[in-house]
Design an enzyme around this catalytic site. Structure first.
Site: not given
Length: 160
Positions: A64-65, A75, A62
């Site tokens: 993130e931002n 995924e 993953n």
């Protein structure tokens, strides 16, 4: 009115040592990917590893931002990369692991709804089921023979 019953079959292993060796190898790749995830906001790291029919293994984690919805799950990071790099390859199997930096994650964590939709797109496209194994950091591992077990009423191109 007619009642329709939908059933799914999942397999639960007590821990990673019970799954087949090739799945352990794939899950270890997912664990490595999880450890490199960029999740400074949620502190919830997810790693995914995909086995293709050409024996390539694609990983994702993953990302993130600060504009929170703009991030991407592990995924989808993996499956989109696999589709971009090997568009003709079939996805055989996916391993997913998730862990929180806040507390130990011991229950299996399945793909979120958006990831289920992305995975089913490839399952429908390739006319071949994708095996999915998922777990937390430790503990039980769940196996689904197909994404259809996790998303039984799929929305796909056939309705467009």
């Amino acid at each position: 009115m007619k009642e329709v019953k939908i059933e799914s079959t999942l397999y639960v292993f007590e821990d990673l040592s019970e799954v087949p060796k090739d799945v352990i190898t794939l899950m270890n790749k997912a664990i490595e990917a999880r450890e490199k995830a960029y999740a400074p906001y949620s502190k919830f790291n997810v790693g995914a590893a995909i086995l293709l029919d050409n024996n390539e293994i694609i990983i994702g984690n993953n990302q993130e931002n600060a504009s929170y919805p703009s991030g991407l799950c592990a995924e989808r990071t993996a499956i989109y990369y696999a589709g971009a790099k090997y568009p003709e390859a079939k996805i055989i199997r996916m391993a997913i692991t998730a862990g929180s930096k806040k507390n130990k994650t011991t229950s299996p964590i399945p793909p979120c709804g958006a990831c289920r939709q992305a995975i089913v797109e490839y399952e429908v496209k390739q006319h071949y089921p994708i095996e999915i194994y998922f777990m937390g950091e430790t503990g039980k591992v769940v196996k689904s023979d197909s994404l259809a077990n996790l998303l039984p009423l799929v929305f796909d191109k056939s309705v467009l």
